[in-house]
Every structure is written in structure tokens, then in C-alpha cells.
Scaffold this motif. Sequence first.
Motif, PDB file in Angstrom:
ATOM      1  N   GLU A  27       0.824  -1.209   0.000  1.00 37.83           N
ATOM      2  CA  GLU A  27       0.000   0.000   0.000  1.00 37.83           C
ATOM      3  C   GLU A  27       0.860   1.263   0.000  1.00 37.83           C
ATOM      4  O   GLU A  27       0.482   2.283  -0.591  1.00 37.83           O
ATOM      5  CB  GLU A  27      -0.925   0.010   1.212  1.00 37.83           C
ATOM      6  CG  GLU A  27      -2.029  -1.030   1.172  1.00 37.83           C
ATOM      7  CD  GLU A  27      -1.599  -2.380   1.721  1.00 37.83           C
ATOM      8  OE1 GLU A  27      -2.459  -3.242   1.933  1.00 37.83           O
ATOM      9  OE2 GLU A  27      -0.390  -2.557   1.932  1.00 37.83           O
ATOM     10  N   THR A  28       2.017   1.203   0.654  1.00 41.01           N
ATOM     11  CA  THR A  28       2.921   2.353   0.679  1.00 41.01           C
ATOM     12  C   THR A  28       3.433   2.672  -0.717  1.00 41.01           C
ATOM     13  O   THR A  28       3.496   3.840  -1.124  1.00 41.01           O
ATOM     14  CB  THR A  28       4.105   2.065   1.618  1.00 41.01           C
ATOM     15  OG1 THR A  28       3.612   1.731   2.923  1.00 41.01           O
ATOM     16  CG2 THR A  28       5.026   3.257   1.724  1.00 41.01           C
ATOM     17  N   ALA A  66      -6.266   8.669  -0.855  1.00 41.69           N
ATOM     18  CA  ALA A  66      -6.697   8.314  -2.214  1.00 41.69           C
ATOM     19  C   ALA A  66      -7.042   6.829  -2.291  1.00 41.69           C
ATOM     20  O   ALA A  66      -6.348   5.989  -1.699  1.00 41.69           O
ATOM     21  CB  ALA A  66      -5.586   8.638  -3.208  1.00 41.69           C
ATOM     22  N   PRO A  67      -8.097   6.449  -3.021  1.00 49.14           N
ATOM     23  CA  PRO A  67      -8.390   5.021  -3.241  1.00 49.14           C
ATOM     24  C   PRO A  67      -7.279   4.383  -4.070  1.00 49.14           C
ATOM     25  O   PRO A  67      -6.787   4.979  -5.033  1.00 49.14           O
ATOM     26  CB  PRO A  67      -9.721   5.039  -4.001  1.00 49.14           C
ATOM     27  CG  PRO A  67     -10.288   6.397  -3.759  1.00 49.14           C
ATOM     28  CD  PRO A  67      -9.127   7.324  -3.601  1.00 49.14           C
ATOM     29  N   LEU A  68      -6.897   3.168  -3.706  1.00 42.52           N
ATOM     30  CA  LEU A  68      -5.798   2.467  -4.362  1.00 42.52           C
ATOM     31  C   LEU A  68      -6.298   1.177  -4.990  1.00 42.52           C
ATOM     32  O   LEU A  68      -7.129   0.468  -4.402  1.00 42.52           O
ATOM     33  CB  LEU A  68      -4.676   2.168  -3.364  1.00 42.52           C
ATOM     34  CG  LEU A  68      -4.100   3.360  -2.604  1.00 42.52           C
ATOM     35  CD1 LEU A  68      -3.072   2.898  -1.594  1.00 42.52           C
ATOM     36  CD2 LEU A  68      -3.494   4.379  -3.558  1.00 42.52           C
ATOM     37  N   SER A  69      -5.778   0.863  -6.172  1.00 42.42           N
ATOM     38  CA  SER A  69      -6.185  -0.364  -6.865  1.00 42.42           C
ATOM     39  C   SER A  69      -5.799  -1.598  -6.073  1.00 42.42           C
ATOM     40  O   SER A  69      -6.485  -2.633  -6.139  1.00 42.42           O
ATOM     41  CB  SER A  69      -5.544  -0.402  -8.256  1.00 42.42           C
ATOM     42  OG  SER A  69      -4.126  -0.318  -8.159  1.00 42.42           O
ATOM     43  N   TYR A  70      -4.705  -1.526  -5.328  1.00 44.27           N
ATOM     44  CA  TYR A  70      -4.266  -2.687  -4.552  1.00 44.27           C
ATOM     45  C   TYR A  70      -5.266  -3.035  -3.454  1.00 44.27           C
ATOM     46  O   TYR A  70      -5.494  -4.221  -3.175  1.00 44.27           O
ATOM     47  CB  TYR A  70      -2.892  -2.405  -3.943  1.00 44.27           C
ATOM     48  CG  TYR A  70      -2.303  -3.584  -3.198  1.00 44.27           C
ATOM     49  CD1 TYR A  70      -1.699  -4.631  -3.885  1.00 44.27           C
ATOM     50  CD2 TYR A  70      -2.365  -3.655  -1.810  1.00 44.27           C
ATOM     51  CE1 TYR A  70      -1.164  -5.711  -3.210  1.00 44.27           C
ATOM     52  CE2 TYR A  70      -1.830  -4.738  -1.129  1.00 44.27           C
ATOM     53  CZ  TYR A  70      -1.231  -5.753  -1.840  1.00 44.27           C
ATOM     54  OH  TYR A  70      -0.714  -6.834  -1.164  1.00 44.27           O
ATOM     55  N   ILE A 122       0.600  -8.454 -12.126  1.00 41.55           N
ATOM     56  CA  ILE A 122      -0.008  -7.700 -13.237  1.00 41.55           C
ATOM     57  C   ILE A 122      -0.289  -6.262 -12.816  1.00 41.55           C
ATOM     58  O   ILE A 122      -0.021  -5.303 -13.554  1.00 41.55           O
ATOM     59  CB  ILE A 122      -1.301  -8.401 -13.701  1.00 41.55           C
ATOM     60  CG1 ILE A 122      -0.990  -9.814 -14.209  1.00 41.55           C
ATOM     61  CG2 ILE A 122      -2.013  -7.580 -14.763  1.00 41.55           C
ATOM     62  CD1 ILE A 122      -2.219 -10.662 -14.476  1.00 41.55           C
ATOM     63  N   LEU A 123      -0.810  -6.096 -11.606  1.00 41.43           N
ATOM     64  CA  LEU A 123      -1.159  -4.763 -11.136  1.00 41.43           C
ATOM     65  C   LEU A 123       0.079  -3.912 -10.872  1.00 41.43           C
ATOM     66  O   LEU A 123       0.079  -2.703 -11.124  1.00 41.43           O
ATOM     67  CB  LEU A 123      -1.996  -4.883  -9.857  1.00 41.43           C
ATOM     68  CG  LEU A 123      -2.777  -3.650  -9.427  1.00 41.43           C
ATOM     69  CD1 LEU A 123      -3.798  -3.266 -10.484  1.00 41.43           C
ATOM     70  CD2 LEU A 123      -3.488  -3.902  -8.102  1.00 41.43           C
ATOM     71  N   SER A 127     -10.692   1.005  -8.959  1.00 43.41           N
ATOM     72  CA  SER A 127     -11.475  -0.201  -8.663  1.00 43.41           C
ATOM     73  C   SER A 127     -11.594  -1.092  -9.895  1.00 43.41           C
ATOM     74  O   SER A 127     -11.530  -2.327  -9.784  1.00 43.41           O
ATOM     75  CB  SER A 127     -12.860   0.198  -8.151  1.00 43.41           C
ATOM     76  OG  SER A 127     -13.518   1.037  -9.082  1.00 43.41           O
ATOM     77  N   LYS A 128     -11.764  -0.508 -11.068  1.00 40.00           N
ATOM     78  CA  LYS A 128     -11.842  -1.314 -12.295  1.00 40.00           C
ATOM     79  C   LYS A 128     -10.480  -1.914 -12.630  1.00 40.00           C
ATOM     80  O   LYS A 128     -10.410  -3.030 -13.172  1.00 40.00           O
ATOM     81  CB  LYS A 128     -12.339  -0.452 -13.450  1.00 40.00           C
ATOM     82  CG  LYS A 128     -13.789  -0.026 -13.325  1.00 40.00           C
ATOM     83  CD  LYS A 128     -14.218   0.804 -14.523  1.00 40.00           C
ATOM     84  CE  LYS A 128     -15.673   1.247 -14.402  1.00 40.00           C
ATOM     85  NZ  LYS A 128     -16.099   2.069 -15.547  1.00 40.00           N
TER      86      LYS A 128
END
Length: 524
Positions: free
Chosen positions: A322-323, A400-404, A427-428, A443-444
Motif C-alpha cells: 500500500e505504501t 486516495a483510493p488504491l487499486s491494490y 499484473i497490477l 477499482s476497475k
Amino acid sequence: MSLLQKENQTTRMPTAGVKKGIMTRSKAGVSKGENFDPNTKRKAEASPPKGRLTKRSAFVDITNAKGPTKATGKPGLKETKAVLKDTTNVSHTAAPKNKENKGVPNYLRPTFSTQQKCTNENQFAQPAKKAEAKTRETKEEAKVEDVTKQAGITKASLRSSVGKRLSNMEKSSDASLYESAVESLSDESLTKDIKCKSMEKIEEVPKIKTELAEAVEKKVESAEARLKAEPAKNIGIKEEAKEDYLASRLPKGVNDFDSENLRDPFQVSCYAMDIFEYLKNREERYKCKDYMRNQTSINADMRAVLVDWMVEVQETFELNHETLYLAVKMVDLYLGQVSIKKTLLQLVGATAMFIACKYDERIPPSIEDFHYICAEEYKITDILAMEINMIKTLNFDLGAPLSYRFLRRYSRCAKVQMPLLTLARYILELSLMQYSCIMFSESKLGAAALFLALQMKKISGWTPTLAFYSGYELKDFAHIVLFLNKMLREKPKSNISTIRNKYSHKVFFEVAKTELLRDEDLQL
């Protein structure tokens, strides 16, 4: 070696203080052919010498502040002189002369204001008042003893009378108890009106008791009747009713992941859906724009080199994922508002990692560690100045929202295994280096990485459970899946190979070596 020199080279070169190759894994066990446990904690091979470094706050240097002495914790002679000299302007009277004050400097002699003098005099007078009160009490006690002796009353007779009174009170009923207590009082201490009022109150006690009992019985009967009439609404009556209630709020074929983890306080199942719905609503607020057209000194390739170096720093200091994601997000948000020179790009990345560590890590690295990991290209004061500038530019908003985070939520709800989740992480994490991905929804992007991992492992498609908890159907992020699959099929570059080397190790199940798919093979 600076990041600019690193970007201009064709081959990968190690930065100062960091060994070449993979950062936080032990090569000894693998090279010798020993059994390797993927669950063991990874350690960095060449972390900065933290034993000689000290923690220091970025905003206020508290550790170097001048204050009390270390040995006693009390102010020294110089401090007391300064404090006492400041009090000379206050109105005060001279201290009373005393033999003990001889030979003592004037600034160390006690001073007394007029108000303090009065309070001190009152304190000296208190012992005399206490002595007078004690003599009064002793005189009154002596008078009482003389009266009791004249009346012929002794302590034994008083105890016996009190015991008889208590025994009679226990044998009597409630009404007689109050009657005897009232009748025992003399007419001189209690008037007839008070007796009548007390007797009326005693007679009302049983009436109140009966009324309360009837009201309680009625409420119990009405509650029992309501529970029998509506058993499905009360979850606590039967386990069957509880299961029916939980199943009624979910579509068919959806596993209730949150209800299965209600007893786990770390899952916060009661609020999980609301939390991620809130994060999805905040995505528009943190959407990055195409800022490269406004940047004159940097380009997308330089950004990819910076992100690759940030991944290396994350592995060196063993930071949370997350960091890393938050730091990259901060870099994009900052560059979207500020145009910088090429020489300051690494300073922006290091400062973003420094701030993200404070936000997400339990024990963040010190600023000296980041000064060391930058090969001392910048001064500590430069990092602090950039930190203040970046936080002000972002308006102190780092949530902030994070994709992880979305990827972890989706994988938990789908109950995927660790190798599959690691492939989705790979991949991410590769998408962090792609400048085009900053325009996608977080999120997508997490949903597309998980779906592509499912397709590569040939496990399943986008199940109803994933569709329910993510809030997306496959058609909502199909274009992102195609972009990520094209990214995987690109030829890797030698100067940005940290992520591929990282996920080619046994610690990460060698997911980087997974067979790739063509676009035609994807079940979109």
C-alpha cells in the motif's frame, strides 16, 4: 548513482549502497539447492546501516531541542537565572529577613507577593485553629458522659436495647415496621400531620407494587405474541430465521463472505461494503489527468524508470505494498499540478515514498535512510522542503483510493489461493509503470488484474460473487483487460526489470514465468 544516469544507460546498474539484482530475498538457500519456504519473511540484502542513524521528525526537530539536562531532568543554573531575572518586573515585596538567607545571592532568594504573603499567614494560623477545635470536642464529650452517668445509662444497656429493636423489626411485617418506627418517636420531635402523611404513603406501597406487576405482565405477553407472529424478522429466535434473513439480501449464487467473518474484528464485516462503496465514490476526486503534455523536461519513459526505482526502494526497506501504490499516486497527483525539471524527478519520488511511509507504515524509515538511498544526490533539507511543498500542493489529502486495496477485497471475497493472488499482484504492479493506466479507475483496474489472472490460470471467469462485491460486470472493464494483456506481451526492457525479476523468484511462486494468453483466448 543518480536516477538520471541510470535512465541513460542501456543496462541495469546498481544504485549506491544497494547490491545488484533482487533486493529482499536470500540467494544463499536457493543457490545451494536447499528447501525454500515461500511463507518465510523476506529480508533485504543491503539495507542502509540503520544502527548509526537516528529518527527525526520532518516538521519539528524535537530531538535537538534545548531543554532540561539529561541526568536529572531539572533545569540547570543558567535556566534558573534566566527565569528568576524575568520575574524582576513583577510587583513583589521584599523577602522576610532570615539568618538562612545570609550569603545567598539576591536572584536566588525567594520573593513573596502580597497575595502569597496573606495565604502563607493563613497557613500558619491553621494549626492553632485545629487545636482549638479538638479542645472543644473533648469538652463536649465530657459533658455527654456526665449526663449519661446521672441518668444511669451505660453502653451495655444501649447495645441490648438496639438489638431488641432490630429483632422486633425483622419479625414485623412491612406495615408494622413503618408503624413501629413512627410510634417510637415522641410528639415533641414529630407532629401529628407528619404521622398522618407517612401512614398514607405506607398504605400506597402495596397498590403501587400490584400496578407495576400488572404492567410488566402485559408487556411480556405482548412481546411474546409479537415474536410468535413475526419469527422471520427477529434473527435471534432461531438460526434458520437468521440464515433466511442473510440469504434474502444477496442474489442467488453469491457467497456471503461478510457474514462468515462477523466474528473477526479485523474484517469489519459490518462496514466493509460501505467502506469500499465510499472509496469508489471518491475515485473521481483523485482522478489523474494527462499531465505529460504540460511537462517540458520529463516524459513517460522517465516516469517508468522512477517507478521501477521506487519498487526497488520498497523491497529494500521491506515496506507494505500500500505504501508503494500511495507513493506512485502522490507522484502523479503532484506532477499533474506542478511542472518540474528532470533533475528533481528522483527527489519527487523519494519524498513521496517518505510521506507514504509516515501514512501507512508502523515504523517508517528515517529521513537519513532516504538520503542514503538516493546516493546522497540531494540534501536532507531538500527532502524536507519538497515534503512541505508536496503536502501543500495535495492539500493535505492523502486518502486516495488504491487499486491494490480493491484487489485484496475482491480476492478475499472470491477466496482465491495465494499463487493466483500473487499473479494478480504482479499484473497490477507492472501497470504502475504504464503512464496510460493513470486515467483508469482504481477499482476497475483491480478487477481487471484479478480477471486476467483467473484467465491465465484457467480457473474460472467473472463469477456472481465477484460481480456482487465489486459492483462491476465484465463488460465494464473489458477494455482494461485487453490493455493489461498487451502490456504483459511487450518485450521487457533491461533498465526497468525490477518487477519482473522480483516476481520470477520462488518467494512469489515464479508467477512472472506464467504462460501468456492471446487476446483471442480471453473469454470476454
